[in-house]
Design an enzyme around this catalytic site. Structure first.
Site, short mmCIF file in Angstrom:
data_model
loop_
_atom_site.label_atom_id
_atom_site.label_comp_id
_atom_site.label_asym_id
_atom_site.label_seq_id
_atom_site.Cartn_x
_atom_site.Cartn_y
_atom_site.Cartn_z
N LYS A 147 -7.07 0.27 -2.83
CA LYS A 147 -6.65 -0.07 -1.72
C LYS A 147 -6.79 0.88 -0.33
O LYS A 147 -7.06 0.40 0.72
CB LYS A 147 -5.33 -0.61 -2.01
CG LYS A 147 -4.66 -1.25 -0.34
CD LYS A 147 -5.39 -2.22 -0.02
CE LYS A 147 -4.73 -2.68 1.42
NZ LYS A 147 -3.49 -3.22 1.67
N LYS A 153 -0.46 5.13 8.66
CA LYS A 153 -0.11 5.36 7.31
C LYS A 153 -0.86 5.42 6.31
O LYS A 153 -0.95 6.34 5.49
CB LYS A 153 1.22 4.32 7.42
CG LYS A 153 1.83 4.76 5.77
CD LYS A 153 1.35 3.86 4.58
CE LYS A 153 1.79 2.44 4.83
NZ LYS A 153 1.26 1.35 3.94
N THR A 201 0.81 -1.05 0.12
CA THR A 201 0.05 0.07 0.01
C THR A 201 0.95 1.26 -0.18
O THR A 201 1.68 1.56 1.03
CB THR A 201 -0.75 -0.06 1.38
OG1 THR A 201 -1.71 -1.17 1.45
CG2 THR A 201 -1.95 1.24 1.00
#
Length: 294
Positions: A170, A239, A94
């Site tokens: 994603k 994140k 990701t």
């Protein structure tokens, strides 16, 4: 196929093992040696560096935790410059849309190809070869790596040629997961304040209104207060929510809930939960409600 694999963390180790089971020739490299040793025992070859690995593979798969790691391990080390002409780099982590665009341009200049293929699924799903894989890149490059990706997942979900499109899918999916976890944590704290334990409440809602894998899986973790070992660390969740906020700013798409999630994740990390599974957001909600940890 001759496959190189970089990044053997909680997800990558199981994925590389699946490629071995499917009959691919797999060469591995990792910044820590233990996962490499484990995979060599299963039949993998070990490379001395990321650059040495890249020089020998038809397909390079990377599963590194963030943009910085990708740049450090593959770009700054000049590993990508060692890739044979026409080879394909598949980034399954990701990362930001900006990095995906930059990597695509870099590979074009080097004579190689870049495919973004981030995955939906936790480490146990990866180890079973049952991931769902979001794929974007040039059609010919996608076709070339399809046999490799099919060994890793139960279904491939192509979303176009621009690699950043897979990244955004994603990121958006992880944003939804974080929202689900936060809502279960807050709702459980509310019911606990009225004497209804989280186990009872979450069994009810995940068996009826929210009988879906994400709610049931994370609901079970919250019911059992089982946050280690982490499949998705709190820091990684932070994140990903930060990536969602950055992507939203780029296209001026407000994500009000993302701001709330960012602060909840920061709160959890400030209280020492960075390495716990992000399902432990339920503990943050309980603490805010002056409820004892379960």
């Amino acid at each position: 196929m001759n496959v190189g694999f970089v990044g053997l963390g909680a997800m990558g180790q199981g994925m590389a093992a699946q490629l071995l089971k499917a009959g691919h020739t797999v060469t591995v490299w990792n910044r820590s040696p233990a996962p490499v040793e484990a995979l060599v025992a299963e039949g993998a070859k070990a490379a001395k560096s990321a650059r040495a690995l890249a020089a020998k593979c038809e397909v390079l798969i990377s599963m590194l935790p963030d943009d910085h790691s990708v740049h450090e391990v593959l770009v700054a080390s000049k590993a990508l410059e060692a890739l044979p002409k026409g080879s394909v780099h598949v980034n399954m982590a990701t990362v930001s849309p900006g990095l995906a665009r930059a990597m695509s341009a870099l590979h074009e200049g080097l004579g190689s190809h870049y495919v973004a293929a981030p995955v939906l699924g936790r480490p146990d799903v990866a180890a079973a070869g049952k991931l769902n894989i979001i794929v974007a890149g040039a059609p010919a490059a996608q076709e070339r790596v399809t046999p490799v990706l099919e060994a890793l997942g139960q279904r491939l979900w192509p979303v176009g040629e621009a690699p950043e499109r897979a990244c955004v899918v994603k990121i958006a999916a992880n944003f939804m997961l974080a929202t689900a976890i936060e809502s279960m944590g807050e709702a459980s704290a509310l019911t606990r304040a009225y004497g209804i334990d989280a186990d009872t409440f979450l069994e009810i809602v995940t068996s009826t209104l929210f009988a879906a894998p994400a709610y049931q899986g994370y609901g079970k973790m919250i019911r059992e207060a089982r946050y280690t070992p982490a499949g998705m660390k709190m820091a990684w969740g932070f994140k990903d929510v930060s990536l969602a906020l950055a992507a939203s700013q780029e296209r001026q798409v407000p994500l009000p809930f993302a701001g709330v999630l960012r602060d909840s994740l920061l709160d959890a990390m400030a209280h020492g939960d960075a390495d716990k599974d992000w399902a432990a957001l339920a503990e943050t909600a309980a603490r805010r409600g002056n409820l004892d940890a379960r």
